[in-house]
Design an enzyme around this catalytic site. Structure first.
Site, PDB file in Angstrom:
ATOM      1  N   ASP A 696       0.825  -1.202   0.000  1.00 48.57           N
ATOM      2  CA  ASP A 696       0.000   0.000   0.000  1.00 48.57           C
ATOM      3  C   ASP A 696       0.870   1.268   0.000  1.00 48.57           C
ATOM      4  O   ASP A 696       0.578   2.237  -0.703  1.00 48.57           O
ATOM      5  CB  ASP A 696      -0.902  -0.049   1.240  1.00 48.57           C
ATOM      6  CG  ASP A 696      -1.998   0.972   1.158  1.00 48.57           C
ATOM      7  OD1 ASP A 696      -2.709   0.969   0.134  1.00 48.57           O
ATOM      8  OD2 ASP A 696      -2.120   1.792   2.094  1.00 48.57           O
ATOM      9  N   LYS A 700       1.318   4.313  -2.985  1.00 47.77           N
ATOM     10  CA  LYS A 700       1.276   5.769  -2.786  1.00 47.77           C
ATOM     11  C   LYS A 700       2.524   6.428  -3.371  1.00 47.77           C
ATOM     12  O   LYS A 700       2.450   7.519  -3.960  1.00 47.77           O
ATOM     13  CB  LYS A 700       1.147   6.080  -1.297  1.00 47.77           C
ATOM     14  CG  LYS A 700      -0.190   5.603  -0.740  1.00 47.77           C
ATOM     15  CD  LYS A 700      -0.299   5.785   0.757  1.00 47.77           C
ATOM     16  CE  LYS A 700      -1.605   5.194   1.253  1.00 47.77           C
ATOM     17  NZ  LYS A 700      -1.723   5.182   2.701  1.00 47.77           N
TER      18      LYS A 700
END
Ligand code: ADP
Ligand code: ASP
Ligand code: MG
Length: 838
Positions: A696, A700
Site C-alpha cells: 500500500d 502511494k
C-alpha cells in the site's frame, strides 16, 4: 412560425369586475382530480370551503375513462369483444357511486345503470355498422363527463348543498372551424339563460368536453377539451376567475414527466400560456385562453392535491421572471425542404408553397427560410407529411422538371422544441443559450424559427434527440452553471463518511458557494439506486431497500441523462474494475474523483489512457485522498510543479498503521502485542498483512512519482515486506495466531538501531535517479520522521527551491472522516474550476 391557434374572434365586452368579494367563480377539475370516490369527496370539500355566491364547476371524466370509451367505440366497430371492457367501466362507475353516496346511492346507481344500457345499445349499433363513424365515436367518448358530473352533483346534494347538474350538450353550441372549435355565443347564452331560470342553484356542476353543433349533433371540444369548457362556462356565467384544478402545482417550466427539475411558474401572460399550450404543454388546452382574453378573465392553474399552493396565474400581463418561461416539445412532425437555385430572387415562391399546403388542408407548424432564398423549409405533422409533399411536388412540377427546383425533401421523425417567454423580446443571448445547451448535449438542429414577436424560438430536431434536448435546454435556462449531477460508488467507510458530509453541507454550499450538488446515484458492489430528485437524504436506507443490481453502464447513463451542466463520479471503492471505467468517463466529459489507488498506481497503460482522456475532454481527475487521506500532499506537489519547481526527491511515511506501530515500538513490549492492539483499535486492515507487506505504501509512492512526471510501475518499487515468507500464505486466523513469530526479528532490529542511537521507521523514498524504495530504515533520533504522533503521515519534498530544508506536509493521514474530507475538498476544487465561489 404560426403564432397560435387560438385567435378565434369573440367580440363581446369584458365582464364588469366585481366590486367586493368574488361573487361568481368557475372551477374545472381534470380527470386527475376525479380518479375515484375519495377524490370526488376531496373535490366537494374543496368547493364547499369556498365562499363565492355562485360556483360553476366543470368536471372531466374520471381518470382514464375517455381513453377507455374511445377504445370501446373502436373495438365495437372493429367487431371485437367490447362487452368485457364495457362491464369493467360500468363496475367502476357504479362502484364509485356506491362508495361515494352510501345509503343514498340507489337513484344514482340506477341512473348510471340506464346510461350504461344506452351505451351498450350504441356500441351494439357500431358493431353492426362495422365502421367507427365520427359522430358515434364523439358521442361515446363524451359520456365520461356526463357520468362524472352526475357523481359530483349527487354527492354535493347528499351533503345538503343547493346544486344542479348542467349537461353541456343541452346548452353549449359550437361549430367546428379550421383552427378548432368556435363557440356560438348568442345561442349558448340564450340556452343558458333558459336553463338558469329553471335551475337557479348556487352551485352548478357542468359536464366538460361535450357540446352540440349547429346541426344539433353531439360533439366534443377535442382531447383535453374540458379546460376549454371551463373557460367557456366561466364566460357564460360571467365569472370573475377560472380555477383549473389539476395534479401539478400549476404550469411548470417543462413537462415534469420529461424534466423532473421543472419549476412551477407563478404568472404567465395569455400569450405565453397560448404559446406553451399550442406547442405541447399538455397542462392546459390551447383554446382555453380564447374566451378569457377578451374578458380579461384571470385563469389560475392549481393543484387539487395541494390546495394551499397558489399555482400559476394567467392574465393579460405575466411577470418578469426571466426571459424564458417554459419549454415545450411537439412530437410526430416532419420537415419538408424545397431547394433549388431557381427560387433565388423569384417573388411569390413562399406564397405558392403555402397556397399549395392550404389547398391540401395541411397545417404548417413552423417555417424557416434562409436569406439566400435557396431553400424553404417548413415543418408539418407527420401524419400529413405525404400529402404535403405531394402538394408541393404538384405545385412545383414545372420547376422540378426543368431542375429549377432540385427536390422536395421529406425528413420524418421530427420534433419541435420551443422556448417561450414574453421577456425574450429585446433580450440578447437567449438563442445563444439555447443553442449552446443543445450543442453540449450533441443535439443537431435541423431548422430554426423565431417569430417576429420574439416570444418563441423554435428548433426542429430529430425525435430521437427530443427528450435529451428538452432536458439540456431546461438545464441551460434554469439551473445554476454549477449544478452537478453526482454519483458515488462504494459507500463503505470513506464513501459513507463522504455522503454524511455532503448531506450536512449541501444547503450551505448552494447558498454560499452557488454549488448545486444533486446526488443522483449511489452504487455498492452489489446494489445501486438511481434517483431524479438528487438528494442525499436517506441515502443509506434507499440503498439497503433498493432491488436494483449494480450496473455501471446504467449508473453512468442515468447520471448523464439529466443533462445537468456537469457530471461528477466519486469512486470510493478499492476496485480495479471501477478504475477501468475512468478513461471512458473522462472522455465523455465526466469528472472523476477518488481515494481509490487502483488507477494512480495500476498498470501504466491504463494510467496513460486516463491522462489522454482528460487532456482530450478537459474533464478533471482528482485523487488527493489516495495519499495521506485529507492531507494536501498531491496538491502541494502539483503546485510545486506547476509553478516551475523541480522535484528531486520525495521521502515520506505514508502508512498510518506502520507509523503508529513504529512510533510505539520501543522494545519494551512484543511487536506482536502492538500489532494485536492496533488491530483491535481498527488501525489496521482486517488482515494486518495488507499493511505490513508495504504494498500500500509502494502504491502511494507510485502515485506521487507519476505526479512528478516519472513513469513508475509498482513492480519497479523495491518493497521490503514485514511479513516473514513463512506467513505470507497462511490463512488470516493462522497468521494472527502465529504473530509471535515476528517478535525475535523486530527485537533484534530494534536493539541494533537503539545501540547506534537510532529509531526504526517504515519509509518510502523516491531518489534523484528515479529509484523507488519502501522499507524499514534506521533514522537519527533527531530526524523529522522520528517525532510523529499517533497515525501521522509525513512527506518531504526535496526540490530545487526547497533544497536545503525540504518542504514538509504532516498530519493525521488515516481514518474515514479525514479521507472523506480529502475527497470532498477535491469535489470543491473541481466545482471551483467550473466557476463556483469556493
Ligand atoms: P387533468 O386531468 O387535470 O386535465 P392533464 O393530465 O390533462 O390533467 O394535465 C396535467 C399534466 O400535464 C401534468 O400531470 C403533467 O404531467 C403534464 N404537463 C405537461 N407539460 C406540463 C407543463 N409545462 N406544466 C405542467 N404540467 C405539464
Ligand atoms: N376527458 C377528456 C379527455 O380526456 C377531456 C378532458 O379531460 O379535458 O380528453
Ligand atoms: Mg387536461
Amino acid at each position: 412560425m404560426s403564432s397560435s391557434a387560438v385567435a378565434l374572434q369573440d367580440p363581446r365586452p369584458a365582464a364588469e369586475a366585481a366590486p367586493q368579494a368574488l361573487s361568481v367563480v368557475a372551477h374545472k377539475f381534470g380527470g386527475s382530480s376525479v380518479a375515484d370516490a375519495a377524490r370526488y369527496r376531496h373535490v366537494a370539500g374543496l368547493l364547499r370551503a369556498r365562499s363565492e355566491a355562485v360556483q360553476a364547476t366543470v368536471v372531466s371524466a374520471m381518470k382514464g375513462v375517455t381513453d377507455a370509451l374511445i377504445a370501446l367505440a373502436h373495438t365495437a366497430a372493429d367487431g371485437g369483444d367490447w362487452r368485457t371492457p364495457w362491464q369493467a367501466l360500468r363496475t367502476r362507475h357504479l362502484g364509485t357511486a356506491e362508495e361515494l353516496l352510501a345509503a343514498s346511492a340507489a337513484p344514482t346507481v340506477d341512473w348510471l345503470a340506464r346510461q350504461f344500457d344506452e351505451l351498450a345499445e350504441l356500441l351494439h349499433a357500431l358493431a353492426v355498422l362495422g365502421t367507427p363513424t365520427r359522430e358515434a365515436v364523439e358521442r361515446v367518448q363524451g359520456l365520461g363527463e356526463v357520468y362524472s358530473a352526475r357523481l359530483l352533483s349527487d354527492h354535493l346534494r347528499a351533503l345538503g348543498e343547493d346544486v344542479a347538474m348542467l349537461d353541456a350538450r343541452d346548452v353549449l353550441v359550437v361549430q367546428q372551424v379550421d383552427l378548432g372549435v368556435a363557440v356560438d355565443w348568442p345561442a349558448s347564452e340564450a340556452r343558458l339563460a333558459r336553463w338558469r331560470e329553471q335551475h337557479p342553484a348556487a352551485r352548478v356542476v357542468i359536464t366538460g368536453f361535450v357540446a352540440r353543433d349547429a346541426g344539433n349533433r353531439i360533439t366534443i371540444l377535442g382531447r383535453n377539451g374540458s379546460d376549454y369548457s371551463g373557460a367557456i362556462f366561466a364566460a357564460l356565467f360571467q365569472a370573475q376567475e377560472l380555477h383549473i384544478w389539476t395534479d401539478v402545482d400549476g404550469v411548470l417550466s417543462a413537462d415534469p414527466r420529461l424534466v423532473p427539475e421543472a419549476v412551477p411558474l407563478a404568472a404567465l401572460s395569455y400569450h405565453e400560456a397560448c404559446e406553451l399550450a399550442y406547442f405541447g404543454a399538455k397542462v392546459v388546452h390551447p383554446q382555453t385562453m380564447t374566451p378569457a382574453i377578451s374578458r380579461g378573465l384571470p385563469i389560475l392553474i392549481r393543484n387539487s392535491f395541494r390546495p394551499d399552493h397558489p399555482g400559476t396565474r394567467i392574465a393579460a400581463a405575466g411577470d418578469d421572471a426571466g426571459p424564458v418561461k417554459g419549454l415545450t416539445l411537439s412530437p410526430d412532425l416532419a420537415v419538408l425542404n424545397l431547394e433549388g437555385a431557381g427560387m433565388i430572387g423569384v417573388p411569390g415562391t413562399a406564397e405558392r408553397v403555402f397556397a399549395a399546403l392550404r389547398d391540401a388542408r395541411v397545417s404548417v407548424v413552423m417555417i424557416s427560410q434562409g436569406s439566400s432564398e435557396h431553400s424553404i423549409c417548413c415543418v408539418v405533422r407527420e401524419a400529413e407529411a405525404e400529402t404535403a409533399r405531394g402538394a408541393l411536388q404538384g405545385a412545383f412540377a414545372r420547376e422540378l422538371a426543368n431542375a429549377q427546383v432540385q427536390s422536395v425533401q421529406l425528413i420524418r421523425g421530427i420534433s419541435v422544441l420551443a422556448a417561450v417567454g414574453d421577456g425574450m423580446a429585446g433580450t440578447p443571448g437567449v438563442a445563444a443559450r439555447l443553442f449552446d445547451a443543445l450543442a453540449r448535449a450533441r443535439v443537431n438542429i435541423r431548422a430554426i424559427a423565431q417569430g417576429a414577436s420574439e416570444r418563441n424560438i423554435s428548433v426542429a430536431i430529430a425525435s430521437a434527440d427530443a427528450d435529451k434536448a428538452l432536458r439540456a435546454a431546461h438545464a441551460g435556462f434554469w439551473l445554476s452553471a454549477q449544478t452537478i449531477s453526482l454519483g458515488v460508488i462504494g459507500p463503505g467507510n470513506v464513501g459513507g463518511a463522504l455522503l454524511q458530509q455532503l448531506d450536512a453541507a449541501q444547503a450551505r454550499l448552494k447558498r454560499d458557494a452557488n454549488i448545486d450538488l444533486r446526488l443522483r446515484a449511489v452504487a455498492s458492489s452489489r446494489r445501486m439506486w438511481l434517483d431524479d430528485r438528487g438528494t442525499t437524504a436517506d441515502w443509506r436506507r434507499r440503498l439497503d431497500e433498493s432491488d436494483l443490481e449494480a450496473d455501471l453502464d446504467r449508473f453512468t447513463a442515468h447520471l448523464q441523462a439529466a443533462h445537468l451542466p456537469h457530471t461528477v463520479i466519486v469512486d470510493c471503492s478499492a476496485s480495479s474494475r471501477v478504475a477501468e471505467r475512468y478513461a471512458g468517463w473522462l472522455a465523455a466529459g465526466i469528472h472523476v474523483i477518488t481515494p481509490n489507488k487502483q488507477a494512480g498506481a495500476g498498470p501504466l497503460e491504463r494510467y496513460r489512457a486516463i491522462r489522454a482522456a482528460m487532456a482530450a475532454s478537459g474533464a478533471r481527475f482528482r485523487y488527493e485522498a489516495t495519499v495521506g487521506a485529507g492531507l494536501p500532499i498531491v496538491s502541494t506537489l502539483r503546485d510545486l510543479l506547476d509553478t516551475g519547481d523541480e522535484v528531486f526527491a520525495i521521502d515520506g511515511i505514508f502508512s498510518g498503521t506502520l507509523a503508529w506501530l513504529f512510533n510505539r515500538y520501543d522494545g519494551s513490549v512484543a511487536f506482536s502485542a502492538l500489532v494485536r492492539e492496533a488491530h483491535a483499535l481498527g488501525y489496521t486492515e482486517p488482515d494486518p498483512r495488507d499493511d505490513l507487506s508495504g504494498t500500500d505504501v509502494a502504491r502511494k509512492l507510485v502515485i506521487l512519482a507519476r505526479e512528478a512526471g516519472r513513469e513508475l510501475s509498482l513492480d519497479e518499487v523495491q518493497v521490503e515486506s514485514l511479513v516473514p515468507a513463512a506467513l505470507r500464505d497462511a490463512a488470516p486466523d493462522e497468521f494472527m495466531a502465529r504473530l509471535g513469530e515476528l517478535d525475535a526479528v523486530f527485537a533484534a532490529r530494534h536493539a541494533a538501531a537503539a545501540a547506534a542511537g537510532k529509531v526504526l521507521r517504515y519509509v518510502a523514498r523516491l531518489d534523484r535517479d528515479g529509484r523507488a524504495k519502501v522499507g524499514l530504515v534506521e533514522l537519527d533520533a533527531a530526524h523529522a520522521f522520528a517525532h510523529l504522533r499517533e497515525t501521522d503521515n509525513i512527506v518531504q519534498f526535496g526540490t530545487r527551491r526547497y533544497c536545503n530544508n525540504p518542504l514538509v506536509v504532516q498530519g493525521p493521514g488515516a481514518g474515514p472522516e479525514v479521507t472523506a474530507a480529502g475527497v470532498f475538498a477535491d469535489l470543491l476544487r473541481v466545482a471551483g474550476t467550473l466557476g463556483a465561489r469556493v
